[in-house]
Write an enzyme that holds these catalytic residues in place. Structure first.
Site, PDB file in Angstrom:
ATOM      1  N   SER A 131       0.825  -1.195   0.000  1.00 20.66           N
ATOM      2  CA  SER A 131       0.000   0.000   0.000  1.00 20.66           C
ATOM      3  C   SER A 131       0.863   1.251   0.000  1.00 20.66           C
ATOM      4  CB  SER A 131      -0.969  -0.037   1.182  1.00 20.66           C
ATOM      5  OG  SER A 131      -2.120   0.716   0.889  1.00 20.66           O
ATOM      6  N   LYS A 183     -20.695  18.465   8.856  1.00 16.39           N
ATOM      7  CA  LYS A 183     -19.585  18.549   9.797  1.00 16.39           C
ATOM      8  C   LYS A 183     -19.401  17.257  10.608  1.00 16.39           C
ATOM      9  CE  LYS A 183     -16.170  20.775  11.583  1.00 16.39           C
ATOM     10  NZ  LYS A 183     -14.988  21.057  10.758  1.00 16.39           N
TER      11      LYS A 183
END
Length: 321
Positions: A131, A183
């Site tokens: 990765s 949010k």
């Protein structure tokens, strides 16, 4: 009797002062930028031709490196110092990492790719270079892996725990005050909306596409050929070699020889490695004995500062999430 006690106290005081001065002297003489040549050079700023060994170990994150993780700020500082030294002709990057945060991996990749214009870069993969670890490796001129190396895992993953079912069962609720509709999009206390899922998937798709494009650029391959090997697939070093994700099978010995060839050096180019000072060992001992859990917590907090993670699945990586 009082005289003996006074002498004993003065002896103890002088010993404590001497010890403190010794620690201060070691600390001031040691630094993260100190390197020594494993084959006969000097410090980092050397007057002789050589190559630097750069270690990428543990989880990759923003900020400073710890004893078992790699911080992008630390690595970038070292790479910029390498770039300014004309006597440093190459970099041997040793990677033993399951990955880490997106931004940190991208920063190191970009800096290595820029350095590749003036320095030769060879990667030696250890147990794991997956990765984010593979992301960084792809910026090099040549990659070596062991047969048993775990690599690949070109993919992006994002985590967000959901405690809503558990909270509903016990009658617990959380009041959220926010300015901005999205949010609390990653809130663990409620289910996400379809619109929020689409936004997150868009974020992951964009990051994944950039990951694939960067690997293609670094490895001089087409985006299509990288996409066929991506999707989070994991490879052994031998399988990665067959699929041309790495260039050869080998370790440091083979990587050192290849780097010397690329640098057009007659023989083996001197390797300049970071010096581990007595003070560094002392701090590491203290960290292992007394701050191990604190360092792990700090590392986790750094990883979770990025909502999107480039990491190996926890069953194969060293980090349990």
């Amino acid at each position: 009797m009082e005289r003996n006690q006074l002498l004993l106290f003065l002896s103890f005081l002088l010993s404590a002062v001497a010890t403190l001065l010794g620690i201060v002297q070691i600390a001031t003489s040691s630094g993260s930028g100190r390197f020594s040549a494993g084959t006969g050079g000097g410090l980092f700023q050397t007057s002789e031709i050589g190559a630097v060994v750069l270690n990428i170990g543990g989880e990759i994150h923003s900020g400073e490196s710890t004893y078992d993780s790699t911080g992008a700020d630390t690595v970038l500082r070292e790479l910029r110092d390498i770039g300014e030294d004309s006597n440093i002709k190459g970099i041997l990057v040793e990677i033993n990492s399951p990955g880490g945060t997106v931004a940190a991996s991208q920063e190191i990749f970009n800096e290595l790719l820029e350095l590749r214009k003036t320095k030769k870069i060879v990667v030696s993969m250890k147990d794991v270079a997956a990765s984010g670890g593979y992301y960084i490796a792809s910026a090099s001129d040549y990659i070596f892996a062991h047969n048993g190396t775990i690599t690949g895992s070109i993919g992006v993953i994002s985590f967000s725990p959901n405690f809503k079912g558990l909270m509903d069962r016990y009658g617990v609720s959380v009041r959220t005050y926010k300015a901005g509709k999205y949010k609390d999009m990653y809130s663990p206390f409620r289910d996400s909306t379809l619109e929020e899922d689409e936004m997150i998937n868009k974020q992951l798709t964009d990051t994944y596409r950039r990951f694939v494009e960067d690997v293609a650029k670094g490895r001089n391959k087409t985006v299509k050929s990288v996409e066929e090997l991506a999707e989070g697939k994991i490879y052994s070093g031998e399988d990665a070699f067959r699929n041309k994700l790495v260039d050869d099978i080998g370790g440091r010995r083979e990587a050192h020889k290849k780097l010397s060839e690329l640098c057009l050096y007659d023989g083996l180019i001197p390797l300049i490695e970071k010096e581990i000072t007595p003070f560094d060992r002392f701090l590491q001992s203290i960290g292992v004995l007394f701050e191990g859990k604190a360092l792990q917590a700090h590392k986790l907090s750094l990883l979770f500062q990025s909502q999107v993670l480039v990491i190996l699945p926890s069953s194969l990586g060293k980090l349990s999430l």
